[in-house]
Design a protein around this motif. Structure first.
Motif, PDB file in Angstrom:
ATOM      1  N   TYR A 193       0.824  -1.211   0.000  1.00 52.47           N
ATOM      2  CA  TYR A 193       0.000   0.000   0.000  1.00 52.47           C
ATOM      3  C   TYR A 193       0.860   1.263   0.000  1.00 52.47           C
ATOM      4  CZ  TYR A 193      -3.568   3.361   1.536  1.00 52.47           C
ATOM      5  OH  TYR A 193      -4.401   4.453   1.628  1.00 52.47           O
ATOM      6  N   ALA A 194       1.956   1.215   0.738  1.00 53.46           N
ATOM      7  CA  ALA A 194       2.832   2.376   0.844  1.00 53.46           C
ATOM      8  C   ALA A 194       3.680   2.588  -0.408  1.00 53.46           C
ATOM      9  CB  ALA A 194       3.743   2.220   2.058  1.00 53.46           C
ATOM     10  N   SER A 195       3.853   1.524  -1.195  1.00 48.74           N
ATOM     11  CA  SER A 195       4.765   1.593  -2.340  1.00 48.74           C
ATOM     12  C   SER A 195       4.073   1.730  -3.685  1.00 48.74           C
ATOM     13  CB  SER A 195       5.653   0.342  -2.364  1.00 48.74           C
ATOM     14  OG  SER A 195       6.357   0.189  -1.155  1.00 48.74           O
ATOM     15  N   GLU A 196       2.832   1.284  -3.783  1.00 50.04           N
ATOM     16  CA  GLU A 196       2.141   1.229  -5.064  1.00 50.04           C
ATOM     17  C   GLU A 196       1.025   2.271  -5.158  1.00 50.04           C
ATOM     18  OE1 GLU A 196       3.059  -0.646  -7.527  1.00 50.04           O
ATOM     19  OE2 GLU A 196       4.413  -2.089  -6.558  1.00 50.04           O
ATOM     20  N   ASP A 197       0.754   2.700  -6.369  1.00 49.71           N
ATOM     21  CA  ASP A 197      -0.346   3.627  -6.641  1.00 49.71           C
ATOM     22  C   ASP A 197      -1.665   2.873  -6.508  1.00 49.71           C
ATOM     23  OD1 ASP A 197      -2.261   5.356  -7.719  1.00 49.71           O
ATOM     24  OD2 ASP A 197      -0.829   6.217  -9.140  1.00 49.71           O
ATOM     25  N   ALA A 198      -2.578   3.395  -5.719  1.00 49.16           N
ATOM     26  CA  ALA A 198      -3.865   2.727  -5.493  1.00 49.16           C
ATOM     27  C   ALA A 198      -4.654   2.526  -6.775  1.00 49.16           C
ATOM     28  CB  ALA A 198      -4.696   3.518  -4.491  1.00 49.16           C
ATOM     29  N   ALA A 199      -4.365   3.329  -7.801  1.00 48.17           N
ATOM     30  CA  ALA A 199      -5.068   3.191  -9.077  1.00 48.17           C
ATOM     31  C   ALA A 199      -4.577   1.991  -9.871  1.00 48.17           C
ATOM     32  CB  ALA A 199      -4.885   4.462  -9.906  1.00 48.17           C
ATOM     33  N   ASP A 200      -3.489   1.367  -9.428  1.00 51.83           N
ATOM     34  CA  ASP A 200      -2.886   0.254 -10.163  1.00 51.83           C
ATOM     35  C   ASP A 200      -3.394  -1.113  -9.719  1.00 51.83           C
ATOM     36  OD1 ASP A 200      -1.377   1.834 -11.841  1.00 51.83           O
ATOM     37  OD2 ASP A 200       0.356   1.860 -10.503  1.00 51.83           O
ATOM     38  N   TYR A 201      -4.304  -1.118  -8.762  1.00 47.63           N
ATOM     39  CA  TYR A 201      -4.884  -2.389  -8.343  1.00 47.63           C
ATOM     40  C   TYR A 201      -6.291  -2.145  -7.803  1.00 47.63           C
ATOM     41  CZ  TYR A 201      -3.526  -0.879  -3.611  1.00 47.63           C
ATOM     42  OH  TYR A 201      -3.390  -0.176  -2.446  1.00 47.63           O
ATOM     43  N   THR A 202      -7.055  -3.220  -7.725  1.00 47.18           N
ATOM     44  CA  THR A 202      -8.407  -3.123  -7.184  1.00 47.18           C
ATOM     45  C   THR A 202      -8.697  -4.332  -6.310  1.00 47.18           C
ATOM     46  OG1 THR A 202     -10.743  -2.783  -7.735  1.00 47.18           O
ATOM     47  CG2 THR A 202      -9.518  -4.302  -9.128  1.00 47.18           C
ATOM     48  N   ILE A 203      -9.568  -4.141  -5.344  1.00 47.70           N
ATOM     49  CA  ILE A 203      -9.977  -5.226  -4.455  1.00 47.70           C
ATOM     50  C   ILE A 203     -11.489  -5.401  -4.584  1.00 47.70           C
ATOM     51  CG2 ILE A 203     -10.173  -5.974  -2.050  1.00 47.70           C
ATOM     52  CD1 ILE A 203      -7.650  -4.274  -1.495  1.00 47.70           C
ATOM     53  N   LYS A 204     -11.905  -6.603  -4.938  1.00 45.08           N
ATOM     54  CA  LYS A 204     -13.328  -6.901  -5.109  1.00 45.08           C
ATOM     55  C   LYS A 204     -13.736  -7.972  -4.103  1.00 45.08           C
ATOM     56  CE  LYS A 204     -13.097  -6.047 -10.117  1.00 45.08           C
ATOM     57  NZ  LYS A 204     -13.253  -6.676 -11.462  1.00 45.08           N
ATOM     58  N   THR A 205     -14.662  -7.627  -3.247  1.00 50.37           N
ATOM     59  CA  THR A 205     -15.120  -8.559  -2.219  1.00 50.37           C
ATOM     60  C   THR A 205     -16.626  -8.759  -2.307  1.00 50.37           C
ATOM     61  OG1 THR A 205     -13.364  -7.822  -0.732  1.00 50.37           O
ATOM     62  CG2 THR A 205     -15.175  -9.037   0.255  1.00 50.37           C
ATOM     63  N   THR A 206     -17.037 -10.006  -2.310  1.00 49.06           N
ATOM     64  CA  THR A 206     -18.459 -10.335  -2.281  1.00 49.06           C
ATOM     65  C   THR A 206     -18.720 -11.244  -1.089  1.00 49.06           C
ATOM     66  OG1 THR A 206     -18.615 -10.229  -4.705  1.00 49.06           O
ATOM     67  CG2 THR A 206     -20.399 -11.352  -3.525  1.00 49.06           C
ATOM     68  N   ASP A 207     -19.397 -10.725  -0.079  1.00 46.60           N
ATOM     69  CA  ASP A 207     -19.711 -11.498   1.120  1.00 46.60           C
ATOM     70  C   ASP A 207     -21.209 -11.755   1.131  1.00 46.60           C
ATOM     71  OD1 ASP A 207     -20.027 -12.651   3.561  1.00 46.60           O
ATOM     72  OD2 ASP A 207     -19.024 -11.070   4.709  1.00 46.60           O
TER      73      ASP A 207
END
Length: 276
Positions: A37-51
Motif C-alpha cells: 500500500y505504501a509503495s504502489e499507486d492505489a489506481a494500479d490495483y483493485t480489491i473486489k469482495t463479495t460477502d
C-alpha cells in the motif's frame, strides 16, 4: 534500485538452476499489504469482495494482470451464487508482477476478515509452465482430493502437492488455512489450487473450458463436499475435546490419512470411504 537488483539476481539464479514447473512469478514480492500500500499507486490495483454470508470463500490473491486467468476462474465460480469471493487484481498496463504478495504474507484486511468468518476456503493462484496442469494442495486434504477427483473425471491433469513444494499451500501462515475451526474444534484449513500458465491461458480464451473447469470445482464444493462434512464431524466428536490449543490432532489426522490411503478413484468412492 534495490528492488530491481533483487529481480535481476532472482532471474540469474532461476536461469542457472532451472525454474520448477510450480514456481511463482519472478518477483520477490511484498512482505505485507501495508508495504504494498505504501509503495504502489492505489489506481494500479483493485480489491473486489463479495460477502454473501455463505460458508465457503474462494480467493484470487493474484488476480487481474498479476496471474492471468485466476480472476476469471473465481468470477466464474461466483456466478453459481454459492460462494463468497475475494479478488486482488493488478491493473497496470505492464509489470503487474510488482504487485505480488505471497499467500503466506497476504494480510489485506478485507481478505483476512472474510477468511476468518468462513468455514471452508479455496485459493486460486498461478503456476509456471506452458503445459495444462493443476497443482492442488492445502491443509484440507480431503477437500483437495475431492476437487482433484472431480477435475480428473473431466480429463484434467491434476497433481497433489505436499511439503516441501513451495506452493503446496500447507503452511499455517497461508491465508487459505486461516478459516474457522472445523466443528468448533479442529483447524482443517483450506485448499490451494495452482494452475499452470498454459491452462490459465485456455481459461481466459475458451469459455467452454472455463465453464467446464469451474463447473467441476463447483460440483465438488456444492454437491459432494456437503455429503462428506457430516462424517468428518463424527470423527472430531469421537476424538473428545479437540481445540486450537492442541494443534497436532494426531488421531484425527491419522483417520484422514487412512481415508486417503484407500485410494478412491471417483468422488463417490471418496464419499463412501469417509463413512467407514
Amino acid at each position: 534500485m534495490k528492488k530491481e537488483f533483487v529481480k535481476i539476481l532472482t532471474f540469474m539464479v532461476l536461469f542457472a538452476f532451472g525454474m520448477g514447473t510450480t514456481a511463482y512469478a519472478i518477483t520477490s514480492g511484498y512482505s505485507s499489504f501495508a508495504e504494498l500500500y505504501a509503495s504502489e499507486d492505489a489506481a494500479d490495483y483493485t480489491i473486489k469482495t463479495t460477502d454473501t454470508g455463505r460458508d465457503t470463500t474462494i480467493l484470487a490473491l493474484h488476480g487481474g494482470g498479476i496471474e492471468r486467468g485466476t480472476s476469471e476462474l473465481v468470477e466464474a465460480l461466483k456466478g453459481y451464487g454459492k460462494y463468497n469471493t475475494y479478488l486482488f487484481e493488478g491493473l497496470k498496463a505492464t509489470d503487474n508482477g510488482s504487485l505480488f504478495l505471497k499467500a503466506i504474507n497476504f494480510d489485506e484486511p478485507a481478505a483476512v476478515r472474510l477468511v476468518k468468518n468462513s468455514d471452508y476456503t479455496v485459493s486460486v493462484i498461478g503456476a509456471a509452465g506452458n503445459d495444462e496442469t493443476t497443482y492442488i494442495g492445502g491443509q484440507n486434504k480431503i477437500l483437495a482430493e475431492l476437487i482433484k477427483l472431480h477435475l480428473t473425471a473431466k480429463g484434467y491433469n491434476v497433481k497433489t502437492l505436499s511439503i516441501p513444494d513451495r506452493i503446496a499451500g500447507t503452511m499455517n501462515s497461508n491465508i487459505v488455512n486461516k478459516n474457522k475451526l472445523f466443528n468448533d474444534s479442529y483447524q482443517i484449513g483450506g485448499v490451494q489450487i495452482a494452475i499452470s500458465k498454459g491452462l490459465r491461458d485456455k481459461l481466459v480464451t475458451d469459455s467452454s473450458i472455463l465453464n467446464d473447469y469451474s463447473g467441476s470445482i463447483n460440483e465438488a464444493l456444492s454437491a459432494s463436499w456437503p455429503k462428506i462434512v457430516p462424517h468428518l464431524k463424527k470423527i472430531t466428536k469421537s476424538e473428545g475435546i479437540l481445540n486450537k490449543f492442541n494443534p497436532s490432532k494426531r488421531n484425527f489426522d491419522k483417520k484422514i490419512e487412512h481415508i486417503l490411503k484407500k485410494g478412491a478413484k471417483t468422488p463417490k468412492e471418496l464419499i463412501e470411504n469417509t463413512k467407514e
